[in-house]
Design a protein around this motif. Sequence first.
Motif, short mmCIF file in Angstrom:
data_model
loop_
_atom_site.label_atom_id
_atom_site.label_comp_id
_atom_site.label_asym_id
_atom_site.label_seq_id
_atom_site.Cartn_x
_atom_site.Cartn_y
_atom_site.Cartn_z
N ASP A 418 1.02 -1.55 0.28
CA ASP A 418 0.01 0.04 -0.10
C ASP A 418 0.37 1.00 -0.22
O ASP A 418 0.05 2.40 0.02
CB ASP A 418 -0.52 0.04 1.19
N LEU A 419 2.00 1.30 0.77
CA LEU A 419 3.09 2.41 0.47
C LEU A 419 3.12 3.04 -0.54
O LEU A 419 3.37 4.20 -0.60
CB LEU A 419 4.68 1.98 1.65
N PRO A 420 3.96 2.46 -1.93
CA PRO A 420 3.57 3.41 -3.14
C PRO A 420 2.49 4.48 -3.53
O PRO A 420 3.16 5.62 -2.98
CB PRO A 420 4.05 2.45 -4.20
N GLU A 421 1.76 4.05 -3.29
CA GLU A 421 0.25 5.01 -3.61
C GLU A 421 0.16 5.39 -2.10
O GLU A 421 0.09 7.13 -2.82
CB GLU A 421 -1.13 3.87 -3.70
N ILE A 422 0.61 5.89 -1.23
CA ILE A 422 0.33 6.59 -0.38
C ILE A 422 1.91 7.57 -0.35
O ILE A 422 1.43 9.08 -0.19
CB ILE A 422 0.73 5.98 1.42
N ILE A 423 2.44 7.55 -0.73
CA ILE A 423 3.91 8.50 -0.56
C ILE A 423 3.63 8.66 -2.78
O ILE A 423 4.14 9.98 -2.39
CB ILE A 423 5.46 7.28 -0.95
N ALA A 424 3.29 8.54 -3.20
CA ALA A 424 3.05 8.74 -4.37
C ALA A 424 2.26 10.72 -4.14
O ALA A 424 2.06 11.86 -4.53
CB ALA A 424 2.73 8.12 -5.16
N GLN A 425 1.42 10.00 -3.01
CA GLN A 425 0.23 10.91 -2.65
C GLN A 425 1.32 12.56 -1.66
O GLN A 425 0.63 13.72 -1.92
CB GLN A 425 -0.75 11.27 -2.13
N VAL A 426 2.08 12.06 -0.76
CA VAL A 426 2.62 12.88 -0.11
C VAL A 426 4.09 13.91 -1.46
O VAL A 426 3.80 14.84 -0.53
CB VAL A 426 3.51 12.00 0.82
N LYS A 427 4.66 12.80 -2.12
CA LYS A 427 5.30 13.69 -3.02
C LYS A 427 4.85 14.79 -3.73
O LYS A 427 5.52 15.96 -3.99
CB LYS A 427 5.98 12.23 -4.02
N LYS A 428 3.19 14.94 -4.49
CA LYS A 428 2.54 15.55 -4.63
C LYS A 428 2.41 16.38 -3.63
O LYS A 428 1.27 17.49 -3.99
CB LYS A 428 1.57 15.00 -5.39
N LYS A 429 2.58 16.62 -2.70
CA LYS A 429 1.90 17.07 -1.11
C LYS A 429 0.55 17.52 -1.41
O LYS A 429 -0.32 18.62 -0.43
CB LYS A 429 3.08 18.71 -1.30
N SER A 430 -0.11 16.06 -1.42
CA SER A 430 -1.35 16.17 -1.39
C SER A 430 -1.51 15.25 0.19
O SER A 430 -2.15 13.88 -0.42
CB SER A 430 -2.41 14.92 -2.66
N TYR A 431 -0.85 15.63 1.08
CA TYR A 431 -1.21 15.26 2.30
C TYR A 431 -2.54 14.48 3.04
O TYR A 431 -2.47 13.43 3.23
CB TYR A 431 -0.12 15.61 3.56
N HIS A 432 -3.28 15.45 3.05
CA HIS A 432 -4.73 14.53 3.46
C HIS A 432 -4.87 14.25 2.37
O HIS A 432 -5.46 12.88 3.02
CB HIS A 432 -5.56 16.72 3.47
N VAL A 433 -4.99 13.64 1.35
CA VAL A 433 -4.78 12.30 0.60
C VAL A 433 -4.60 11.50 1.32
O VAL A 433 -4.93 9.98 1.34
CB VAL A 433 -5.17 12.52 -1.05
N ALA A 434 -2.92 11.25 1.15
CA ALA A 434 -2.12 10.38 1.96
C ALA A 434 -2.90 9.82 3.62
O ALA A 434 -3.38 8.49 3.44
CB ALA A 434 -1.05 10.51 2.32
N CYS A 435 -3.57 10.81 3.45
CA CYS A 435 -3.90 10.23 5.12
C CYS A 435 -5.28 9.90 4.87
O CYS A 435 -5.67 8.31 5.93
CB CYS A 435 -4.51 11.68 6.15
N THR A 436 -5.60 10.43 4.37
CA THR A 436 -7.26 9.76 3.82
C THR A 436 -7.25 8.56 3.15
O THR A 436 -8.30 7.13 3.34
CB THR A 436 -8.07 10.38 2.72
N ARG A 437 -6.43 7.73 2.32
CA ARG A 437 -6.22 6.51 1.64
C ARG A 437 -6.05 5.69 3.00
O ARG A 437 -6.01 4.68 2.80
CB ARG A 437 -4.75 6.93 0.76
N VAL A 438 -4.64 6.16 4.30
CA VAL A 438 -4.67 5.30 4.98
C VAL A 438 -5.88 5.44 6.13
O VAL A 438 -5.93 3.47 6.33
CB VAL A 438 -3.96 5.45 5.94
N PHE A 439 -6.51 5.68 5.69
CA PHE A 439 -8.10 6.36 6.57
C PHE A 439 -8.74 4.52 6.05
O PHE A 439 -9.34 3.86 7.01
CB PHE A 439 -9.30 6.50 7.21
#
Length: 487
Positions: A418-439
Amino acid sequence: MFQAAKQSKLPKNESANILSVDNGSTLYRLSLYDQPPLYDVTVEEFETSALDRLRILAEIESSAARNRSWDETKQVTMTQCGKYLPLNSNSALGIDVLEERRKDRLGHFVLRLAFCRSEELRRRFIRAETTLFRIRFETDDSNERRAFLDSKDFNWISVGAEEKERYKEQLKHFISAKTDLDGAFQSEAFYKVKWTTIPDLVEKRKVFLKGGYAYVPAREQASIIYSAFEERLEAALRVTSRAIPLVDEDTRLNPILDNLAQGFIAGIPSDWVASAETTGEGITADMVDSLAKQHFPLCMRVLHHSLRKDHHLKHFGRLHYGLFLKVLGLSIDEAIAFWRKSFAGGPGSDKFDKEYRYNIRHSFGLEGRRMNYPAKNCLQLHSAHEAGCPYRQLESSPENLQSALLSSYSAQGLTINDLPEIIAQVKKKSYHVACTRVFEITHARSVRKGEGLSDGESVTHPNQYAARSIELEKETKDPKMKVDHGV
């Protein structure tokens, strides 16, 4: 655009909080926002109308970042509009449609002021607003939509019968009918526009080009309208940017506009002025460990882990975590018990009472200014230099972020895949998207991918994350306890 209301109209204590604005057209649900509203509004209305609209635009951006399909984006946006920015047609019964349109237009023009200040903000604002307009256009009452179109000049030219016949062989290629092509051609209307105004249709070869004009079939007419909306909004933002120095003279507006722009830059639904305190059911100090393992977002899990490991947190760590627990439902007595126990092995009882007890009571509004402080939201944590958002602070150290995620959430189903998808959002500075995906991943039994906290809603506040997680657990144990979690 804005000017202070006359002092004589209002009590002295209210006049400083009123802005004078001019009323625009409210005949139709759809709008090109070509006339600014002109009527009196309070500073609070000025701000809240923009915040509610910003939630919609930011969720549209979130949908793009999460690669949602058009149907999914449309559904999520309509759901969020129903909560924060309803806009009904004239045929709606029992609804003040004029008030809805008033709020819609006011919020749009306030956001123009906030987002005209840089090329990047203008680009993002135009893209999100055009998407919102398109969704409303597709869902509008057909009769009202036609009346709206008839009331505007979109610089198109209806192709007459003679001209249409002259280019029949070329235009027939753009008819969608599979049978009776001649009959379908005769019933299809075509419009001429400058080809530069509809690059999307030209790129997809959906129009016939001749003499600098594009011949557009009626079924593609919407593209002309979307392009016109985008083009006019872009021109209007450039004009607004030149007027910003005049607005900057009003000290009431600058903080509001700056916060709105920051909310958009952070890429999150800007919810930092909404009711920040939604105290849940009471929890005890002994419950915090269990709640942290099951329901806390990463920012609060990191703080909880550090507290348990070191028996101490620095000032801002104590502040952010303490306010989070307070809003979660930890009473003042339980908070003192929790922090005293957490600092075991550290300061003695006398030192704890002297150095920490006062600050805990202060955060509950029981000391000092006696102000009951709200918990910090995601935007505030993004800008914090200490004890802030780990997705942002560990952006340059993806290995450390991955380790933090796995150690915090592997027991709840998060895997290395699951990590590549989350890290990709972080690199795009979409931190809230990364957190929402973890949820979504850690609540996969109750939440589908793309659904967010519910109905596509993204994480905007640590307490919002925790409260929804606790709700889902209760609903799993007892479906009859399903509740509306809207903020």
